[in-house]
Design a protein around this motif. Structure first.
Motif, PDB file in Angstrom:
ATOM      1  N   ASN A 112       0.972  -1.292  -0.089  1.00 24.91           N
ATOM      2  CA  ASN A 112       0.043  -0.153  -0.102  1.00 24.91           C
ATOM      3  C   ASN A 112       0.832   1.188   0.123  1.00 24.91           C
ATOM      4  OD1 ASN A 112      -1.827   2.057   0.335  1.00 24.91           O
ATOM      5  ND2 ASN A 112      -2.762   1.034   2.079  1.00 24.91           N
ATOM      6  N   ASN A 158       0.517   4.894  -1.155  1.00 26.76           N
ATOM      7  CA  ASN A 158      -0.557   5.726  -1.593  1.00 26.76           C
ATOM      8  C   ASN A 158      -1.747   5.081  -2.294  1.00 26.76           C
ATOM      9  OD1 ASN A 158       0.866   7.824  -0.396  1.00 26.76           O
ATOM     10  ND2 ASN A 158       2.165   7.974  -2.379  1.00 26.76           N
ATOM     11  N   GLY A 159      -2.236   3.917  -1.736  1.00 30.20           N
ATOM     12  CA  GLY A 159      -3.354   3.047  -2.321  1.00 30.20           C
ATOM     13  C   GLY A 159      -2.709   2.008  -3.345  1.00 30.20           C
ATOM     14  N   ARG A 160      -1.796   2.185  -3.670  1.00 30.77           N
ATOM     15  CA  ARG A 160      -1.188   1.330  -4.964  1.00 30.77           C
ATOM     16  C   ARG A 160      -0.337   0.101  -4.648  1.00 30.77           C
ATOM     17  NH1 ARG A 160       2.386   4.473  -8.342  1.00 30.77           N
ATOM     18  NH2 ARG A 160       1.845   3.376 -10.085  1.00 30.77           N
ATOM     19  N   CYS A 161      -0.593  -1.151  -4.936  1.00 27.23           N
ATOM     20  CA  CYS A 161       0.090  -2.376  -4.335  1.00 27.23           C
ATOM     21  C   CYS A 161       1.185  -2.736  -5.486  1.00 27.23           C
ATOM     22  CB  CYS A 161      -0.863  -3.364  -4.046  1.00 27.23           C
ATOM     23  SG  CYS A 161      -0.293  -5.000  -3.836  1.00 27.23           S
ATOM     24  N   ASP A 205      -2.740  -1.038 -12.247  1.00 23.89           N
ATOM     25  CA  ASP A 205      -2.581   0.196 -13.072  1.00 23.89           C
ATOM     26  C   ASP A 205      -2.897  -0.324 -14.335  1.00 23.89           C
ATOM     27  OD1 ASP A 205      -1.893   1.611 -10.982  1.00 23.89           O
ATOM     28  OD2 ASP A 205       0.370   1.676 -11.574  1.00 23.89           O
TER      29      ASP A 205
END
Length: 292
Positions: free
Chosen positions: A81, A83-86, A123
């Motif tokens: 995580n 900034n909300g991205r894995c 993404d």
């Protein structure tokens, strides 16, 4: 995890308060041989023994506790995580085969590639990063002792990554049984090669995790680890079963712990992940980063 408040936990309380939960897991129904095949790290030539790793980790922890100064890293990081991205591939399962080294390396390479090109899972265009083949890493590395019953040394597998490269998983899907190296033809056209570097300083490990990505590490598994269900693991009881390889995907100085992704499926631990205390079981005697 102990997150009841935002205040740092006193060092003496960290040492005495039970920090992890134990409960029923799938290990309860396995034979000892099956449990051992969930591991698979075999120290190779020039690598620390498991006992040496434990001694070094304990010494590093004691040394660090006596040092002052400003840390060169963030106080915590979690590559699941950002900034909300894995940037971390889903939890996998090595099954009843001592292939943990292949899984720890593959996950770390996959994440490092994603971080380098700033393409998180989900993404647009994220499928350009294909997970590499754990089966190829394990069954094609050339380690003469490699087998599901014995395992693999880290050095052999990393040398193979650098010299030969590894195809995407679809070119050689993983099955947890001994088999011949059988990668689909022309895999060299889509291979990923990777070199590596070893970190021995804990601050360097945290700085790497803060800026570059996950790290490969090795540690001793004791029998009480079978029943880990949450919290920050510290060895309290049970004999050593053997060496294990995982990917360190974060850390938290508040909890004094490393965050790791295991290869035992999502029904073990915290949906497949675990926290382990600094200095525990040789976890931070040395870690390996992927450099390109």
């Amino acid at each position: 995890m102990d997150n009841e408040n935002d205040q740092p936990m006193p060092a003496d309380l960290l040492k005495t308060k039970p920090r992890w939960q134990s409960g029923p897991t799938f290990f309860d129904g396995l034979s000892e041989g099956e449990k051992k095949r969930r591991l698979g790290y075999v120290p190779g030539l020039g690598e620390f023994t498991l006992d040496q790793r434990e001694e070094i980790s304990k010494a590093n922890l004691k040394f660090k506790a006596n040092q002052d100064g400003v840390a060169s890293h963030a106080p915590w990081v979690d590559w699941r995580n950002i900034n909300g991205r894995c940037f971390i591939s889903p939890v996998k399962n090595q099954g009843s085969c001592g292939s943990c080294v292949a899984f720890g390396i593959a996950l770390t390479i996959d994440a490092t590639v994603r971080i380098t090109i700033d393409t998180a899972i989900g993404d647009p265009g994220s499928n350009v990063v294909a997970d590499i083949s754990e089966a190829q890493l394990f069954f094609c590395s050339g380690d003469p002792t490699e087998s599901c019953d014995i395992g693999l040394s880290l050095g052999y597998a990393l040398q193979y990554c650098q010299q030969s490269g590894v195809a995407p998983e679809a070119w050689f899907p993983y099955v947890p049984v001994d088999q011949q190296c059988n990668v689909l033809p022309n895999w060299q056209n889509v291979r990923t090669t990777a070199s590596s570097t070893v970190l021995h300083n804990v601050d360097d490990m945290k700085a790497w995790l803060s800026t570059t990505g996950p790290l490969i590490t090795l540690f001793t598994v004791y029998t009480d680890f079978d029943n880990y269900t949450g919290g920050v693991y510290e060895h309290h009881s049970g004999a050593s079963r053997g060496g294990h390889c995982v990917s360190v995907i974060g850390f938290d100085d508040h909890q004094q712990a490393w965050l790791c992704r295991n290869s035992w499926g999502t029904v073990w631990g915290i949906a497949g992940d675990f926290w382990i205390g600094y200095g525990q079981c040789g976890i931070d005697a040395a870690m390996t980063g992927i450099t390109g």
